[in-house]
Design an enzyme around this catalytic site. Structure first.
Site, PDB file in Angstrom:
ATOM      1  N   ASP A 105       9.161   2.267   1.828  1.00 50.79           N
ATOM      2  CA  ASP A 105       8.013   3.029   2.318  1.00 50.79           C
ATOM      3  C   ASP A 105       7.858   2.696   3.799  1.00 50.79           C
ATOM      4  OD1 ASP A 105       5.500   3.858   3.124  1.00 50.79           O
ATOM      5  OD2 ASP A 105       4.539   3.425   1.208  1.00 50.79           O
ATOM      6  N   LYS A 133       2.811   9.952   8.847  1.00 48.61           N
ATOM      7  CA  LYS A 133       2.096   9.455  10.030  1.00 48.61           C
ATOM      8  C   LYS A 133       2.712   9.898  11.368  1.00 48.61           C
ATOM      9  CE  LYS A 133      -0.312   5.584   7.861  1.00 48.61           C
ATOM     10  NZ  LYS A 133      -1.702   5.721   8.217  1.00 48.61           N
ATOM     11  N   PHE A 155       0.855  -1.188   0.000  1.00 47.23           N
ATOM     12  CA  PHE A 155       0.000   0.000   0.000  1.00 47.23           C
ATOM     13  C   PHE A 155       0.893   1.240   0.000  1.00 47.23           C
ATOM     14  CE2 PHE A 155      -2.486   3.448   1.806  1.00 47.23           C
ATOM     15  CZ  PHE A 155      -3.605   3.392   0.986  1.00 47.23           C
TER      16      PHE A 155
HETATM   17  N1  PLP Z   1       2.335   4.132   2.601  1.00 45.88           N
HETATM   18  C1  PLP Z   1       1.965   3.324   3.596  1.00 45.88           C
HETATM   19  C2  PLP Z   1       2.806   2.136   3.915  1.00 45.88           C
HETATM   20  C3  PLP Z   1       0.803   3.581   4.312  1.00 45.88           C
HETATM   21  O1  PLP Z   1       0.419   2.756   5.294  1.00 45.88           O
HETATM   22  C4  PLP Z   1       0.034   4.716   3.977  1.00 45.88           C
HETATM   23  C5  PLP Z   1      -1.224   5.006   4.690  1.00 45.88           C
HETATM   24  O2  PLP Z   1      -1.785   4.211   5.361  1.00 45.88           O
HETATM   25  C6  PLP Z   1       0.469   5.542   2.941  1.00 45.88           C
HETATM   26  C7  PLP Z   1       1.626   5.227   2.283  1.00 45.88           C
HETATM   27  C8  PLP Z   1      -0.320   6.762   2.562  1.00 45.88           C
HETATM   28  O3  PLP Z   1      -0.182   7.716   3.529  1.00 45.88           O
HETATM   29  P1  PLP Z   1      -1.203   8.967   3.580  1.00 45.88           P
HETATM   30  O4  PLP Z   1      -2.535   8.422   3.907  1.00 45.88           O
HETATM   31  O5  PLP Z   1      -0.619   9.850   4.644  1.00 45.88           O
HETATM   32  O6  PLP Z   1      -1.163   9.590   2.239  1.00 45.88           O
END
Ligand code: PLP
Length: 438
Positions: free
Chosen positions: A234, A280, A149
């Site tokens: 990520d 986050k 994700f």
């Molecule tokens: N990458 C990961 C691993 C995530 O868990 C999330 C959100 O849950 C995102 C990217 C996207 O982050 P945002 O919702 O702050 O755009």
């Protein structure tokens, strides 16, 4: 009189939830499937709904509220900085952005940091970095993994290895392909002369807390070195000391036995990805995202190639710096590791005690996934996925968790969770399991 009150109260409660729900139904884009809870205030690891009912928050805004709710240091940083300077554009220098970048560099390795506002935006930065890096050689492809994700922007959903987020938004942004997680051969086979980068979550969060092995991470590094690709991590969800180390790959490589004699194994070279996205927990609830890029690629995005109006405002940086101070001063990385070990071990005991209900427990520090048996009779009584049903049952027991996949729930509590709070959560989870078994 008391009796009358007792009777009327639930009606008032219902009306209050109904009123807010109607406000949303009429005015807010219905892109979220929300739980039937109206939350009003929080303190530490507890939140209260509009009825005054208290919940133990083991979700922390999906791994966001790193210091819990209403932390006085965050309030102080916000108040003090907002009285000085909230925002100027990135046309100018501000000391706090430079300081926060330095703190992140010091926690990872020499390099530079770009600031933005969210995880998706941080990943967008990585995609642009890969494209710019490969541009003159006609390389633009980024390989990611299935069940990953990476956010909800157009490129974020193209990068994400889950069909459900892409559906209805075709045609997809080109240049992304997906291979199974933890499969180095598949990754190797997917590399073409157009490939510029590989992007993975060292711990896949949204799809149910799946942790990469040290061998996989080392293998990815070697593949990238062999083919001159950028390796991106990520760390939006699993990063920021949640696992007990600043970023989850640092914890994975520490706990895994890295055998230099194994193919791909090497202890002589310090292990580093080429760039890392984060968001986050970095701002503890105040929006801020960032990516760190290793020194040798840190001027690929030169002046004029990338920008974000709100990226790295003095206010956001003041909060993020204060959070880093508190994490250090209160040894919250150690707390996350210690309480995470405790929770994982207790939950595994529950899994052994109730193997037909709780199939598996995966986690590292305070990112924990509980996988339930989806075929339980109790789940058959409702249309909703087992994960949502478990989350709802836990709401009724006064605990907030986050569904992942169809039958996994996640615990992503604040890094300053207390032992007594962890125990309270465990009791509620065991009670929910016993109830499901009936
Ligand atoms: N990458 C990961 C691993 C995530 O868990 C999330 C959100 O849950 C995102 C990217 C996207 O982050 P945002 O919702 O702050 O755009």
């Amino acid at each position: 009189m008391k009796e009358v009150l007792a009777q009327t109260q639930p009606a008032i409660v219902k009306n209050e939830t109904k009123r807010v729900r109607e406000l949303f139904e009429q005015n807010v884009v219905p892109s979220y499937a929300r739980f039937d809870l109206v939350l009003e205030r929080g303190e530490g690891s507890y939140v209260w709904d509009s009825d005054g009912r208290r919940y133990l928050d083991l979700a922390a805004g999906i791994a966001v509220c790193s210091l819990g709710h209403a932390h006085p240091e965050i309030t102080k940083a916000l108040t003090e900085q907002s009285q000085k300077l909230i925002h100027v554009s990135n046309l100018y220098y501000t000391e706090l952005q430079g300081q926060l970048a330095k703190r992140i560099v010091d926690l990872i390795a020499p390099g530079r940091v770009f600031f933005c506002n969210s995880g998706a935006e941080a990943n967008e930065g990585l995609f642009k970095l890969a494209r710019k890096f490969g541009h003159d050689e006609g390389r633009y492809e980024i390989i990611t993994t299935l069940d990953s994700f990476h956010g909800r922007t157009l490129a974020g959903i193209a990068a994400t290895g889950q069909d459900k987020v892409k559906k209805g938004f075709e045609p997809a942004v080109t240049g992304f392909k997906h291979v199974p997680f933890s499969d180095l051969d598949a990754m190797r086979r997917a590399i073409t002369p157009q490939t510029a980068a590989i992007l993975v979550e060292p711990i896949q969060g949204e799809s149910g807390v799946t942790i990469a092995t040290p061998e996989y991470l080392i293998g990815l590094r070697n593949l990238c070195d062999e083919h001159r690709l950028l390796l991106f991590f990520d760390e939006v969800q699993a990063g920021h000391f949640r696992t007990g180390k600043f970023q989850s790959w640092q914890r994975i490589l520490e706990v895994g036995a890295i055998d230099p004699n194994r193919p791909g194994g090497s202890v002589n070279r310090p292990y580093l990805p080429d760039a890392v996205s984060m968001a986050k927990s970095l701002g503890g609830g105040f929006p801020i995202g960032a990516f760190w890029v290793r020194d040798k690629f840190s001027d690929v995005l030169s002046a004029g190639t990338h920008a974000s109006t709100f990226g790295g405002t003095p206010l956001a940086c003041a909060v993020a710096l204060r959070i880093l101070d508190v994490i250090k001063r209160e040894s919250l990385a150690e707390n996350a590791r210690r309480l995470g070990d405790f929770l994982i071990s207790e939950l595994r005991t529950l899994s052994k005690k109730y193997p037909n209900v709780l199939r598996a427990v995966r986690g590292s520090g305070l990112i924990i996934g509980l996988e339930f048996e989806p075929k339980l009779a109790a789940f058959g009584r409702e249309e909703k996925s087992p994960a949502i049903q478990v989350a709802n049952r836990l709401h009724r027991a006064g605990v907030l968790t986050v569904p992942a996949a169809t039958s996994v729930i996640r615990l992503l509590p604040a890094l300053n969770l207390r032992r007594s709070e962890a125990e309270e959560g465990l009791h509620a989870i065991e009670a929910a399991i016993v109830d499901l078994k009936q």
